[in-house]
Structures are given as C-alpha cells and as structure tokens.
Design a protein around this motif. Structure first.
Motif, short mmCIF file in Angstrom:
data_model
loop_
_atom_site.label_atom_id
_atom_site.label_comp_id
_atom_site.label_asym_id
_atom_site.label_seq_id
_atom_site.Cartn_x
_atom_site.Cartn_y
_atom_site.Cartn_z
N SER A 1 -3.11 -3.95 -2.70
CA SER A 1 -3.66 -2.78 -2.00
C SER A 1 -4.93 -2.36 -2.70
O SER A 1 -4.90 -1.84 -3.81
CB SER A 1 -2.65 -1.63 -2.01
OG SER A 1 -1.50 -1.98 -1.28
N THR B 1 -7.67 1.95 2.40
CA THR B 1 -6.90 0.97 1.65
C THR B 1 -6.45 -0.14 2.60
O THR B 1 -5.85 0.14 3.63
CB THR B 1 -5.67 1.61 0.98
OG1 THR B 1 -6.11 2.61 0.06
CG2 THR B 1 -4.84 0.58 0.25
N SER C 1 -4.64 -4.24 2.67
CA SER C 1 -3.93 -5.27 1.91
C SER C 1 -4.19 -6.65 2.49
O SER C 1 -3.43 -7.59 2.25
CB SER C 1 -2.42 -4.98 1.89
OG SER C 1 -1.88 -5.06 3.20
N SER D 1 -4.69 1.65 5.78
CA SER D 1 -4.21 3.01 5.53
C SER D 1 -5.27 3.89 4.89
O SER D 1 -6.32 3.43 4.45
CB SER D 1 -2.98 2.97 4.62
OG SER D 1 -3.33 2.48 3.34
N ALA D 2 -4.96 5.21 4.84
CA ALA D 2 -5.69 6.23 4.08
C ALA D 2 -7.18 6.27 4.41
O ALA D 2 -8.02 6.17 3.50
CB ALA D 2 -5.47 6.03 2.58
N THR E 1 -5.47 3.59 -3.72
CA THR E 1 -5.26 4.21 -2.41
C THR E 1 -5.80 5.63 -2.40
O THR E 1 -6.33 6.12 -3.39
CB THR E 1 -3.76 4.19 -2.04
OG1 THR E 1 -3.60 4.60 -0.67
CG2 THR E 1 -2.94 5.08 -2.96
N GLU E 2 -5.68 6.31 -1.27
CA GLU E 2 -6.09 7.70 -1.06
C GLU E 2 -7.54 7.97 -1.46
O GLU E 2 -7.82 8.91 -2.21
CB GLU E 2 -5.15 8.66 -1.79
CG GLU E 2 -3.74 8.67 -1.22
CD GLU E 2 -2.91 9.82 -1.75
OE1 GLU E 2 -2.35 10.56 -0.93
OE2 GLU E 2 -2.82 9.98 -2.99
N ALA F 1 0.84 -1.20 0.00
CA ALA F 1 0.00 0.00 0.00
C ALA F 1 0.86 1.23 0.00
O ALA F 1 1.96 1.23 0.51
CB ALA F 1 -0.92 0.02 1.21
N ASP F 2 0.30 2.27 -0.58
CA ASP F 2 1.00 3.55 -0.57
C ASP F 2 0.99 4.17 0.81
O ASP F 2 1.94 4.82 1.20
CB ASP F 2 0.31 4.50 -1.55
CG ASP F 2 0.81 5.90 -1.44
OD1 ASP F 2 2.02 6.09 -1.64
OD2 ASP F 2 0.01 6.79 -1.14
#
Length: 458
Positions: free
Chosen positions: A293, A286, A288, A272-273, A316-317, A14-15
């Motif tokens: 992701s 996001t 995983s 995340s995000a 992502t985001e 993931a970013d």
C-alpha cells in the motif's frame, strides 16, 4: 462502530481509512475494521442528485464555555413566522456554536429600523445587538433585512437586505450569521459552508451533504455497500470518495451540481483515501496495484498516475498542506502507525508525531499551522488531538473515547469529527481548545460517520 483494530495491518494491502483488503483476493468483499462501514448486500442503489430531500434533520446540542466570548443579543426577526424558518434562532445557534459568542436575550418588536437605547443594552451586559425583518415580496421571494449595532461604542455597524426564494431562507440566515461573525471578530464565518459525511441506516449507506449546522441534508449517493473517505474539491463542486459497490474499493468523483460521477481509480487491488490537491487538478491516494500500500498522485481525469512512496510499509491517509508543497500521511514504517510529512513530489519523509504509539487521520488547518489527528490512548481509547506544527505541542481536546475523522472548518476555527455518544455514531464540532462543542444528533437510528468540512463559497 465496532471496536477499533489496528488501522494499519501488514496482512492487508491498504488501510482504506479502516477497511483492509486482502492481497490474496482483491475482488472479494473487504474485511472490515472499526473505521469501515459494516455489511450490506450486493449492488448499487439509486444515484441521487444533490437536490434530493433529506430523510431527517439534525438538532444541535451545544456544551461548554469559551474563555472569551462576545455577549450579543439577536432579537426575533419581524414576521419571520411567515417564512417557515426561525431566522433569528438559526443565527443565534450559529454564533453560539462558534465558541466566540454568548447570547443575551433579545427584545420583542425590534427591527432593523429601530433606534436602540444603548444604555439599556449595556445594563443587560450586551456588547452587540442585531435585529431584522422578513417581508414577502410580490414575486414570492422574501426580503430578509438586518442591522448590527456596537453597544459598547453606541454605533451602527451597518445593515443589509437579502432577497431570497423560500428554499434559501436558511442559507440567508447562515450568511447573516457569517456577516455578523466577521464584523465582530475580523475572521470569515463558516456558517454558510457545508459538510459531507456517510450515513448508515440498517444495511444501507448514503453519502450526504448538509449545512454546517447539519440541517438541510441532501443525499448524493445511496448504496447497499460501504462508502468511505469523502473529500471535497477546493471549489466545493465535487466530492471524491471510495465505494465498494463492485465488491472492491474504487475511487469516484461526483459532481454535486449535476449528480454525474466518474471512476478515477479502479486498479488491481485496493484504491483508497483520496485527497484533492489545493489547485483541484490532482488527487493523492493509496493504491496497492504494484503490491503493498503506497501513495500515488493521479490527475482528476484519471490520467498521469505517479508513485510517490517506495517503501515496504503501509502508507495511507494522505492530505496536502494548504500551499500544496507537502503531503502529510500515515505510515507504519517505524513499526506502528505514525504521521509523516514529505514533499508533494515524493522523496524522503520526516516523522511528525512522537507522543503515543498509534496516531492516524491527519487534517491540516487552512493556515498550515495546526494539525488535528486521532491518537490511541491505552488499549482502545481514541482521542482527538491538535498539534501546533511550529512547536510540536499537542493537546487532547475531547472527553469522548471513540473519536474519528477530524476535519477543519475553512476558517480554521472549528473541527468537525465523528465519535460515539449514547450508543450511536454522531458528528461533533469543537473549538480548537476543546472548550465549546456541538453535537449534531439525528432523531432516527442512523449512524453518522466520516465527516469532511467543505470550502468557502459553495
């Protein structure tokens, strides 16, 4: 900030808005790119409630000239020296920072009961005039009063009395600035709203909330590990964020009124995000956990996890459109990071950005008409752009080269973002045309990152 690398890497799950976690070791400390928060020892510092005093306060530096501004005079408030707060100066700075006003010198001794000579004020090129006073009440509070005049029409636009405790004097000044702004522009002011951001001082990180001018900061969370991606709930009472205190990315929600927090996403791999839905009941993020992701939606209590994207790309985001019907997000499904849009329930996605080969960090204006985002120009210059979503016209609005994390003000008239200036990570606000900017610069050595502008009414 270190040099920005590709925010979407196929060697990562993931970013994480810049923090990549390896598939081979999802419990290890993350590999860090430019948009991450560097370093830190193991363990979590004290969790502090929103009333914690600030380490230091911002000073605002305003630059640029708007195309059309209302000239206004704000005289110093009578007896404001007894309050400990420069009330008139706060109001003046708020209005000037908006890009909608230019300042005309006020007149000593004026109050809300004065009878201004409009001919004289017209000669000074003022279109509007405000004056007021601050009186200490018997119970220790202050009665802050003001009056606004239309100099051009020679009319009284009304007055107001705001009784407040000493701790709320700055808030009272911001609310007066909001009232003046709305009366003269027709749009709601944002000076009494708040920002959340990440502060990095040495090896330690803190999540902080401050007034829209950067003053009055309060610490929400201290940690020796990275904190990233703060996002406001629609009611302004909670903030979601990603913390690495357990040596992996975990999404938390924290109540700003009580300081209590809870884990929302702590699945295998990275989490995340986070982004709240407009109704505040769900978050897109996001994950995983299934490999790769991908975008998921989850209820704010952690239940009801649903996968939204089914691709081999890194998605992502995510951010919701104001009406909750769509989600904008970043994906490298076309070979490089670009911004896409799909229905909030998932399904096929349409590409939104085409200029340039690297576009990330979408933020949608409250009216849904404009998107702010970051584009890479050349090999390593990162610029804040705005796109008219109706016409797809794009404008770069900054002269800096290390911009990150744009977020719209709740009235859609300003954008706050992170950038690098004078060797430091700082926060800036800008009008949508880029003509008036304000730098919120701390006097200490801390780096300030990942801002998000809170909603009205908090």
């Amino acid at each position: 900030m270190s040099t920005k690398t590709n925010a979407i890497s196929r060697s990562a799950t993931a970013d994480l808005s810049g923090v990549s976690v390896s598939l081979q070791d999802s419990t290890s400390s993350p590999a860090l790119t430019r948009r991450s928060l560097l370093g830190g020892a193991a363990g979590l510092g004290a969790v502090l409630m929103a009333g914690t005093p600030a380490w230091a306060q911002f000073r605002v530096e305003i630059a640029g000239v708007g195309a059309s501004r209302v000239p206004i005079a704000i005289s110093d408030f009578k007896d404001e020296g007894t309050t400990g707060q420069p009330l008139a100066a706060i109001i003046r700075a708020d209005l000037e920072r908006s890009g909608q006003f230019s300042l005309v010198p006020g007149q000593a001794g004026m109050t809300e009961t004065s009878q201004p000579q409009f001919v004289d004020w017209r000669a000074r090129a003022a279109d509007a005039l405000a004056a007021g006073s601050a009186t200490r009440l018997a119970d220790g509070r202050f009665d802050v009063r003001y009056r606004l005049w239309d100099v051009v029409k020679g009319s009284d636009l009304g007055s107001e009395s705001v009784p407040v405790v000493a701790a709320d004097l700055r808030l009272a000044a911001h609310k007066i600035a909001d009232a003046i702004y709305q009366k003269l522009t027709g749009d709601r002011g944002v000076f009494a709203t708040r920002l959340v951001y990440v502060n990095k001082a040495g090896p330690r990180y803190s999540l902080r909330v401050a007034d829209a001018d950067g003053e009055g900061e309060q610490t929400v969370l201290n940690s020796p590990e990275a904190i990233i991606s703060p996002a406001w709930s629609p009611d302004g009472n909670e903030v979601a964020y990603v913390s690495f205190e357990t040596r992996k990315a975990v999404v938390w929600i924290q109540d700003l009124r009580t300081g209590k927090r809870r884990k929302i996403a702590d699945f295998r791999g990275s989490n995340s995000a986070p982004a709240f839905s407009p109704n505040g009941q769900q978050l897109a993020m996001t994950l995983s956990r299934d490999g790769g992701s991908q975008l998921f939606v989850i209820n704010k209590d952690g239940s009801g996890v649903k996968r939204l994207t089914q691709t081999s790309a890194i998605d992502t985001e995510p951010v919701y459109s104001p009406d909750g019907a769509s989600i904008y997000f970043v994906s490298d499904r076309g070979g490089a990071p670009q911004i896409y849009r799909m229905a909030a329930s998932g399904g096929s996605a349409e590409r939104i950005t085409f200029a340039g080969n690297y576009n990330i960090s979408p933020s949608i204006s409250p009216d849904g008409r404009t998107m702010a985002y970051i584009t890479r120009v050349g090999g390593g210059t990162f610029k804040l752009c705005v796109m008219d979503l109706g016409s797809s016209q794009v404008q770069q609005i900054t002269d800096t080269s290390d911009d990150e994390s744009p977020s719209f003000s709740p009235n859609g008239k300003l954008i706050v973002y992170a950038t690098r200036a004078g060797g430091r990570d700082v926060l800036m606000t800008s009008t949508l045309d880029g003509k008036v900017k304000a730098k919120l610069a701390t006097p200490n050595v801390a780096d300030i990152r990942e801002p998000a502008w809170g909603p009205f009414g908090n």
